[in-house]
Each structure stands twice: as structure tokens, then as C-alpha cells.
Design an enzyme around this catalytic site. Structure first.
Site, PDB file in Angstrom:
ATOM      1  N   GLY A  18     -26.084   0.921  -9.383  1.00 30.78           N
ATOM      2  CA  GLY A  18     -26.674   0.285 -10.667  1.00 30.78           C
ATOM      3  C   GLY A  18     -25.888  -1.325 -10.585  1.00 30.78           C
ATOM      4  O   GLY A  18     -26.451  -2.078 -11.223  1.00 30.78           O
ATOM      5  N   ARG A  74     -17.059  12.188  -8.746  1.00 31.72           N
ATOM      6  CA  ARG A  74     -15.728  13.040  -8.785  1.00 31.72           C
ATOM      7  C   ARG A  74     -16.055  14.525  -8.920  1.00 31.72           C
ATOM      8  O   ARG A  74     -15.266  15.298  -8.857  1.00 31.72           O
ATOM      9  CB  ARG A  74     -14.611  12.493  -9.804  1.00 31.72           C
ATOM     10  CG  ARG A  74     -14.126  11.131  -9.460  1.00 31.72           C
ATOM     11  CD  ARG A  74     -13.461  10.569 -10.685  1.00 31.72           C
ATOM     12  NE  ARG A  74     -14.139   9.967 -11.662  1.00 31.72           N
ATOM     13  CZ  ARG A  74     -13.566   9.063 -12.504  1.00 31.72           C
ATOM     14  NH1 ARG A  74     -12.384   8.895 -12.444  1.00 31.72           N
ATOM     15  NH2 ARG A  74     -14.261   8.751 -13.573  1.00 31.72           N
ATOM     16  N   PHE A 104      -8.054  -1.660  -8.780  1.00 30.53           N
ATOM     17  CA  PHE A 104      -7.521  -2.461  -9.640  1.00 30.53           C
ATOM     18  C   PHE A 104      -6.253  -2.993  -9.030  1.00 30.53           C
ATOM     19  O   PHE A 104      -5.509  -2.021  -8.431  1.00 30.53           O
ATOM     20  CB  PHE A 104      -7.373  -2.272 -11.204  1.00 30.53           C
ATOM     21  CG  PHE A 104      -6.773  -0.850 -11.236  1.00 30.53           C
ATOM     22  CD1 PHE A 104      -5.402  -0.937 -11.211  1.00 30.53           C
ATOM     23  CD2 PHE A 104      -7.437   0.311 -11.391  1.00 30.53           C
ATOM     24  CE1 PHE A 104      -4.547   0.473 -11.430  1.00 30.53           C
ATOM     25  CE2 PHE A 104      -6.635   1.667 -11.643  1.00 30.53           C
ATOM     26  CZ  PHE A 104      -5.314   1.612 -11.738  1.00 30.53           C
ATOM     27  N   TYR A 154      -8.700  -3.624   4.735  1.00 27.68           N
ATOM     28  CA  TYR A 154      -7.124  -2.933   4.593  1.00 27.68           C
ATOM     29  C   TYR A 154      -7.118  -1.306   4.787  1.00 27.68           C
ATOM     30  O   TYR A 154      -6.053  -0.784   4.528  1.00 27.68           O
ATOM     31  CB  TYR A 154      -6.537  -3.185   3.313  1.00 27.68           C
ATOM     32  CG  TYR A 154      -7.099  -3.096   2.011  1.00 27.68           C
ATOM     33  CD1 TYR A 154      -7.377  -1.687   1.527  1.00 27.68           C
ATOM     34  CD2 TYR A 154      -7.541  -4.181   0.973  1.00 27.68           C
ATOM     35  CE1 TYR A 154      -8.121  -1.657   0.281  1.00 27.68           C
ATOM     36  CE2 TYR A 154      -8.123  -3.758  -0.127  1.00 27.68           C
ATOM     37  CZ  TYR A 154      -8.219  -2.430  -0.565  1.00 27.68           C
ATOM     38  OH  TYR A 154      -8.756  -2.210  -1.781  1.00 27.68           O
ATOM     39  N   PRO A 197     -14.563 -10.564   1.395  1.00 28.47           N
ATOM     40  CA  PRO A 197     -14.783 -10.856  -0.108  1.00 28.47           C
ATOM     41  C   PRO A 197     -16.506 -11.256  -0.216  1.00 28.47           C
ATOM     42  O   PRO A 197     -17.024 -11.876   0.446  1.00 28.47           O
ATOM     43  CB  PRO A 197     -14.024 -11.992  -0.169  1.00 28.47           C
ATOM     44  CG  PRO A 197     -13.858 -12.816   0.860  1.00 28.47           C
ATOM     45  CD  PRO A 197     -13.827 -11.533   1.678  1.00 28.47           C
TER      46      PRO A 197
END
Ligand code: HXC
Ligand code: NAP
Length: 289
Positions: A18, A74, A104, A154, A197
Site C-alpha cells: 500500500g 505475522r 527503526f 546489511y 537507499p
């Protein structure tokens, strides 16, 4: 990049579509004739995205349709319900893009157990839930299919300050390579993309608050001197989902302008922040209970 109608009569299910890169990929697939199933937790965001996408795609070539359905990846029962709705509407699903993520920045010692789990549950368990649910159907139906997992660079270098995400993405990369081998004989290809990025509201708001901006500025950290453009990633995703990449399996394609080679573990640079910088970031970003 690909011929028009590359995905005609194909259905692609994309998680977390979305917003952000998921939405861009869904739009790109629609424009190439696919029908898309998009999911996320927020119904209003999905409905708005679906309406806008369908209008734009119909204007392009008259093909494709969008099914938007709320689903928390989940929760296996919600994933099963999503897939049942997709089969009911389109008769089959040909490809899965595991794109939904939570993330985060936070010093690891400040994370609660729940904070660590919430990211790992979305990224790793969510990917496993969708992959298992569709993989079982595809194998039972003897249907060739493609899976594309969105990871990060990463995943293999690791990175400080985003440790739950790094652990989860590493797991998704391992799943990509493992299933490429195990499910190859079922004609199910499994590949990944590791983006550098790419500006999105979801990532930027959680990962790049003002004191961090200068440390992660793509102009300095990316050899090509800029962030990625969504169309660049969309082209790659469409290629990896299409029959034009039919012999690519178990690959993770980096699209980061050379960033990780210049300075692995993007967020490790946040070691320059002081504890009071982190107090300020958390006061601004961490949800209050
Ligand atoms: C410390 C934090 C925190 C923060 C949340 N938590 N934000 N802790 N610093 N900034 C803690 C909460 O206090 C809570 O722990 C636990 O995490 C779960 O938070 P909730 O808000 O209750 O969970 P939930 O609503 O499930 O939200 C999940 C979320 C959220 C991951 C925390 O950010 C989210 O919904 N994200 C989805 C979209 C997203 O993250 N997009 C960016 C993907 S970008 P307690 O103990 O208090 O209960 C990406 C890019 C990678 O992956 C590479 C870039 C180069
Ligand atoms: P985004 O817009 O925040 O996308 C994440 C999406 O996941 C949202 O639409 C969110 O919608 C959905 N989501 C989160 N938790 C979910 C859950 N439990 N169930 C279902 N959907 C859920 O961020 P983005 O930048 O586009 O990220 C997309 C992908 O690219 C992610 O895998 C990310 O790790 C990867 N990536 C991005 C960058 C970048 O620079 N942007 C770099 C490397 C990798 P709801 O909140 O409504 O559920």
C-alpha cells in the site's frame, strides 16, 4: 524495459504494497499486464492505493486488476485468508513478493524484548508465513512460480543500530538461497533484491531523523552520489519475476549505487551519535504507551 503485457494472465501477490517500494512494484507489474494482490495492515491506505493504481493501469492498456486486502503477515490465519481471497478472485497466484517490513534505528541495549520480536516477526516470520502458504499450494498444484524477497545489503554485512532488522533480513536471505535449491525441482524460483537507499516515507521517517541525515546522506555514502529511483528497482523486480530471468535462481541482486562496498553496514555510522542525541531521537520516534 520489458515488453508490454509481459505479465498478462499472471497474478502477483505483494506484501506491504500500500506504500513505498511495494506500491511502486505493484504499479510497475500492473502496467505490464499483471493482476496484483496487495496487502498491509491499514485498510484505508490499501484502498486508496488500489483505487489510484487501477485507474492509472487501466488508462495505460486496459489490463490488470487490483485486489486489496488487509493482512498482518505475522498471523498465519490472516495470510491463509489473503491467499484464499486471491485464488477466489483470480483463480491462481503466479508470484509472491515478500516486501513487508518493520524497522527503526535504536541502540541495541535500549531495545525491549518486544521491540526486537516485532521487527523479526514482520520480516522473517512474515516472509516465512507467506512463502509456506503459497509454496504448499504451488507444489500441490504443480504450478511453476517465482518468489522475490526484498532484503538489504546489511543482510550479509550486518549493521549496528538496526540489529533486529539485520538478523531478520539475514534469515530471509538464507531462506532465499535454501528454497532456491529445495524448490527448484518444483519450478519455483526464489530470488532477492538488496536495495540501497530509496526514498520512502516509511523508511525515512523511522531510519533517517534529522541528526542522522548528514551521516547517511546518499551524496556522501553512495559512490554514484545519489539515492535510487523507484523505477530503477521496479525494472529489476519485474525482470526477476518474469520469464526473461527463467534461469536465475537463488540470486540476490544488489541495487545500491555501490554503497555497501564503500561503507558496509550503513547504520553503523550512527556510532557517532551521543546518548543525548539518542534520547532526543527516541523522544521523537518511539511510540508512547
Ligand atoms: C525503540 C521502539 C521504537 C523505536 C517501536 N519500538 N519503535 N523502540 N525505538 N523507534 C518498540 C515499542 O516500544 C514496542 O516495544 C515494540 O517496539 C513494538 O512497537 P509497536 O508500535 O507496539 O508495534 P507495531 O505496531 O507492531 O509496529 C511495528 C514497528 C513499526 C516495526 C515498531 O515501526 C511499524 O509498524 N513499521 C512498519 C513500516 C516500517 O517499519 N517501514 C520501514 C521499513 S524500511 P514495547 O516493549 O514498548 O511494547 C527498511 C529499510 C532497511 O526496512 C534498509 C534501509 C537502508
Ligand atoms: P514502507 O513504505 O514502510 O513499506 C513497508 C510496508 O510493509 C508498509 O506498507 C506496511 O504497511 C507493511 N507492513 C509492515 N508490517 C506489516 C505486517 N505485519 N503485515 C503486513 N504488512 C506490513 O517502506 P519501504 O521503504 O517501501 O520498504 C519496502 C521494503 O524495502 C522493505 O522490505 C524494506 O526493508 C526494503 N528496503 C527499503 C529500503 C529503502 O531505502 N526504502 C532499503 C533497503 C530495503 P502497514 O503499516 O499498513 O502494515
Amino acid at each position: 524495459m520489458l515488453p508490454p503485457l509481459t505479465f498478462s494472465s499472471r497474478t502477483v501477490l505483494l506484501t506491504g504494497a500500500g506504500t513505498g517500494l511495494g506500491r511502486s512494484m505493484a504499479e510497475g507489474l500492473l502496467k505490464l499486464g499483471a493482476s496484483v494482490v496487495i496487502c498491509g495492515r491499514r485498510g484505508d491506505v490499501l484502498d486508496k492505493a488500489a483505487a489510484e493504481m487501477e485507474k492509472a493501469a487501466v488508462a495505460v492498456d486496459g489490463h490488470g486488476a487490483v485486489l486489496a486486502k488487509t493482512c498482518d503477515v505475522r498471523e498465519p490465519t490472516q495470510v491463509e485468508a489473503l491467499i484464499a481471497a486471491a485464488y477466489e478472485r483470480f483463480g491462481k497466484v503466479d508470484a509472491l513478493v515478500n516486501n513487508a517490513a518493520g524497522n527503526f534505528i535504536c541502540p541495541t541495549e535500549r531495545l525491549s524484548y518486544n521491540a526486537f520480536n516485532s521487527v523479526v516477526d514482520i520480516v522473517l516470520r512474515g516472509t516465512a508465513n507467506c512463502t509456506l502458504a503459497l509454496g504448499r499450494r504451488w507444489i500441490a498444484d504443480k504450478q511453476p512460480a517465482a518468489i522475490l524477497n526484498i532484503v538489504t545489503t546489511y543482510a550479509w554485512t550486518g549493521s549496528g543500530y538496526v540489529v533486529p532488522s539485520a538478523c531478520a533480513k539475514a534469515g530471509v536471505l538464507a531462506m532465499t538461497r535454501s528454497l532456491a535449491v529445495e524448490w527448484g525441482r518444483h519450478k519455483i524460483r526464489v530470488n532477492a533484491i538488496a536495495p540501497g537507499p530509496f526514498p520512502t516515507a516509511g523508511a525515512w521517517s523511522r531510519l533517517i531523523p534529522p541528526p542522522v541525515e548528514k551521516l547517511l546522506d546518499p551524496a556522501r555514502t553512495v559512490p554514484l552520489g545519489r539515492a535510487g529511483e523507484h523505477a530503477e528497482l521496479v525494472n529489476l523486480a519485474c525482470y526477476l519475476l518474469s520469464d526473461y530471468s527463467a534461469f536465475i535462481n537463488g540470486e540476490c541482486v544488489v541495487i545500491d549505487g555501490g554503497q555497501w562496498l564503500k561503507g558496509a553496514g550503513q547504520f553503523s555510522a550512527l556510532g557517532e551519535l551521543s546518548p543525548s542525541d539518542w534520547d532526543a531521537i527516541q523522544a521523537q520516534m518511539k511510540p508512547r504507551k
